[in-house]
Structure formats: C-alpha cells, structure tokens
Design an enzyme around this catalytic site. Structure first.
Site, PDB file in Angstrom:
ATOM      1  N   HIS A   1      10.409 -95.828  28.525  1.00 36.68           N
ATOM      2  CA  HIS A   1      10.936 -94.074  28.443  1.00 36.68           C
ATOM      3  C   HIS A   1      12.394 -94.051  28.861  1.00 36.68           C
ATOM      4  O   HIS A   1      12.739 -94.900  29.719  1.00 36.68           O
ATOM      5  CB  HIS A   1       9.942 -93.622  29.196  1.00 36.68           C
ATOM      6  CG  HIS A   1       9.934 -91.948  28.987  1.00 36.68           C
ATOM      7  ND1 HIS A   1      10.766 -91.344  29.492  1.00 36.68           N
ATOM      8  CD2 HIS A   1       9.084 -91.323  28.216  1.00 36.68           C
ATOM      9  CE1 HIS A   1      10.630 -90.099  28.902  1.00 36.68           C
ATOM     10  NE2 HIS A   1       9.320 -90.099  28.130  1.00 36.68           N
TER      11      HIS A   1
ATOM     12  N   ASP B   1       2.439 -92.363  24.684  1.00 40.93           N
ATOM     13  CA  ASP B   1       1.752 -92.578  23.286  1.00 40.93           C
ATOM     14  C   ASP B   1       0.726 -93.775  23.333  1.00 40.93           C
ATOM     15  O   ASP B   1       0.198 -94.206  22.462  1.00 40.93           O
ATOM     16  CB  ASP B   1       2.833 -93.025  22.561  1.00 40.93           C
ATOM     17  CG  ASP B   1       3.644 -91.581  22.167  1.00 40.93           C
ATOM     18  OD1 ASP B   1       4.911 -91.725  22.578  1.00 40.93           O
ATOM     19  OD2 ASP B   1       3.132 -90.721  21.716  1.00 40.93           O
TER      20      ASP B   1
END
Ligand code: SDX
Length: 392
Positions: A271, A328
């Site tokens: 991320h 996700d």
C-alpha cells in the site's frame, strides 16, 4: 485551503491538499471517517449513515437520515433512453468501462447537475447520483447476465434495494438474505473513502476545473479501474485461482513476486500509505469467515489466501518492504460468495467509494480551491537550435 504541492526526494510529485474527511495513519494502521474509527462504523453504522457522515460531516439523526433516504428514493428513476446507450455495448465490455460511460451519459439526462455552485444545487446533484448510480451498477451486471433491467423497490433499505436490483430473478419472488445484505453493507462502508488515493485525487483534480459532479466521478471510475488500484480485487481472485489450479503452489508465486525480472506482483499486498496492516483487511478477513459459514459456502480459495498471507508475513522480502494484505486481498472472496462475477468486483469498489468521492468533490468546491496544477521538475534537454531534416 490551497492545494500544497510537495516534491519528495524521489521526485514522485505527491500533490496534497487539506481535507477534514478521512484520517489515515499508515504506521499505526488507523482509519477514521470524520473522526469515527472504521472498526466502529463497520460494526455499528449502515452504509447510508456513513455516506451522510462522509458528505455532510456528522452522523445523521433519525429525521435527517429519513429525509436523506426519501430524497434519494425520489430520484431513483433512470431515463429509459439510457438503456439505448447500455444496449450499444457488447456483452464482453468491461463493466468498469460501461459504468464510467453510463455515469458520464447521465449528465445529458440531468443537465442541472452540472452547475453545483449553490448548496441546494450541490445537494440535488448528490442525491440524484446516490439514487441513480446503484441502478447503473445493477443494469451493468444484469446486462452481462442477460437479465431484464430492474428498477428496485423503494420500500426497501438502501443496500437491500441494491441487492434486489442486482439479483432479483425474473418471475421469481425476491428472497431477502440478511447475511448477504449485511456483508454487502459492511464491504461498502469499508470502501467508502480513503483520503487522497489515486481515484479520489482524480475526482478532485477534474472537479477543480469546475467540471460537474457526474463528469468528475466518471473520471474517478476510470482511475479506480487500474490493477494497481481498485482493479486489484479482481487480480487477487485471478491470482488465487491460478495458485489453486497450480496445486496451491504459493512458493512459486512468492518467488515470482520477488523476481525483479518478473512483472508479477502479489496482488492484494502492499500500500502507498499503510506500512502496517490495512485495518480494512483485518475486518474483511474476519467477515470472510463469518459470511462464508453463514452462507454455507465452502471456498477452497479462502484456504489458499490464508496460506499465502501466512507465508508472506514470514518472508523477509515482504517483511523488509512492509508489504501487508490490503483491502483488496480478502474482499473478492466475499463478493464471490455473494454471487458477484469477478469482473464486477471493481464496480462494487466504485459503488462503495461513491460517497467518498462525492464528499471530497463537495469539500474541494466548498473550499473554493483553485484549479489543480501539479508542478514538475524539468529533466529534459537544454535549449538547442533547430536542426534541418537533411542534417538529422
Ligand atoms: C488500493 O491509495 C489508496 O488508499 C488505495 C486504496 C484505496 O482505498 O483507495 O487503499 C485501494 O488501491 C489498494 C492497493 C491495491 N493494489 C494492489 O494490491 C496491487 C499490488 N500492490 C502493489 O502494486 C503496490 O504495493 C502498490 C501499488 C499498492 C503500492 O506501491 P508503492 O507503495 O509505490 O510501492 P513500490 O512500488 O514503491 O514498491 C516498494 C517495493 C518495491 O520493491 P523494491 O524496488 O524496493 O525492491 O515493494 C515491492 C516493489 O517491487 N512491492 C511488491 C508489491 N508491492 C510493492 N512486491 C511484490 N508484490 C507486491 N504487491
């Protein structure tokens, strides 16, 4: 507030702005919407309440929530002519391309939504979009599945109506599935906003030229489509399927992810901001278990996901680079259990992110921010005289 443009040492222009909507702490894995912890909102609020909170800054009381919902229901009709645009797409069209096009096409049927310079006009455009966008999402799915287009049922809750529009089978009673609706509601909350991510920055950038709300959201949908961003939830399922088909050989895919000559990345990991666990991933991982068991779904992919996560969390390559599962990684497993086709996963991400995009667009316009204009560090050729073709 003026947009602040800062250049980090790597010359990755990290254009930034002031915002009062969402707070992230990437090191501590903290996510708050308007000061409320995501863990509490996911447990105690519903998606429509969270949408109101993100957009207007406060949790609504019963009367405000009732009025918000009825204003939205009053706008749930989508012009019949829009169906002709949908019919123009081949069934093989990617749902994110269809959704982005339909969202932009909505402008033609709602011209008053372009000029949102007054609070009243802004509110009207907001409730119209919150009403019509779920219809477009349902139509995009049903078109792919060869099902008649459905307008839903105003007697239902906001998310229950979305579920019904998506899944009601022709000539069959719609059976309410509380587990599925609760899971969908929680997933939408967890995706609702995430400060200045790629697609939200796109919405703010496009909106800063005073392009309308619908046009700016359509641009955000296109940005979210990319596999490094919202498209990752689809790529995670494809990856887990491939590992499962390979006899669960997670080591092979871990090696690929570490091989600099191989473009493969471990989708659902890493991320830009979280250098610790993504708090949303923790909540979704827990929910995946609960949802699958209450739906009575056995999904071997869940075991593959858990094995991959265990390995990655122990692997020095991932540990050094602080690569943890992100939002996700597990969401697709729940979407699949809810009967949502893989190529619709990113559309579901867009459905969840809609209130966040709207809130950020509204904040940017209310702040009177100037048109976005990121600066650059020029690294090209110095001034030089023209060279004739014969001399090149
Ligand atoms: C979302 O910004 C947001 O908030 C986004 C989002 C939201 O809610 O809006 O949270 C939603 O987009 C989540 C991210 C979904 N994307 C993926 O899961 C795709 C896989 N992840 C990566 O592509 C990557 O981690 C990013 C794009 C998410 C972040 O990239 P960064 O921070 O720019 O990291 P990087 O490319 O600088 O990589 C740092 C190192 C590199 O290795 P070295 O050059 O240091 O040797 O980590 C490696 C990268 O090669 N790396 C990975 C990896 N992610 C980074 N290696 C293998 N697998 C990965 N997934």
């Amino acid at each position: 507030a003026t947009g602040l443009i800062t250049l980090d040492p790597g010359f990755k222009n990290t254009g930034s702005c002031e915002s009062a909507i969402t707070f992230l702490d990437g090191e501590k894995g903290i996510l708050r919407y308007r000061g409320y912890a995501i863990e509490e909102l996911a447990e105690k609020a519903d998606f429509l309440e969270v949408a109101y909170l993100l957009i207007f800054g406060e949790l609504p009381n019963a009367q405000q929530l009732e009025k918000f919902h009825s204003d939205i229901k009053a706008e749930s009709h989508v012009d019949e002519e829009m169906k002709k645009i949908l019919d123009g797409f081949p069934k093989s069209a990617h749902p994110m391309g269809v959704l982005s096009s339909l969202t932009s096409a909505l402008i033609a049927f709602n011209p008053s939504s372009v000029n949102v310079s007054s609070e009243q006009a802004m509110y009207h455009a907001i409730v119209r979009l919150l009403a019509k966008f779920p219809v477009l999402v349902a139509w995009t799915l049903r078109k792919k599945m060869g099902l008649p287009l459905d307008y839903g049922d105003d007697s239902l809750g906001y998310v229950e109506n979305i579920h019904k529009m998506m899944f009601k089978k022709p000539n069959r009673e719609y059976t309410k599935n509380p587990v599925a609706i609760e899971a969908l509601d929680k997933l939408l909350i967890l995706h609702a906003d995430h400060e200045q991510n790629c697609s939200t920055s796109t919405v703010r950038m496009v909106g800063s030229s005073h392009a309308g709300l619908f046009a700016s959201i359509s641009a955000g949908i296109s940005a979210l489509w990319g596999p490094l961003h919202g498209g990752a939830n689809m790529a995670v399922l494809d990856m887990l399927e491939a590992i499962s088909a390979d006899g669960g050989d997670t080591k092979k895919y871990m090696a690929k992810a570490k091989d600099k000559d191989d473009p493969f990345r471990l989708m659902g990991f890493g991320h830009r901001v979280y250098k610790n666990f993504d708090p949303r991933a923790k909540i979704i991982k827990k929910a995946a278990d609960e949802v699958l068991s209450s739906l009575g779904v056995e999904d071997p992919i869940l075991e593959v996901a858990r094995g991959l996560e265990r390995e990655a969390l122990e692997d020095p390559y991932f540990v050094e680079r602080k690569l943890y599962p992100n939002v996700d990684f597990y969401s697709g497993i729940i979407y699949r259990a809810l009967g949502i086709p893989v190529d619709m996963f990113t559309v579901m991400f867009a459905l969840g992110r809609l209130p966040g995009w709207i809130a950020q667009y509204r904040e940017m316009r209310l702040n009177g921010e100037p048109i976005g204009r990121p600066r650059q560090v020029y690294v090209g050729a110095n001034h030089r005289p023209f060279k004739a073709l014969s001399a090149r």
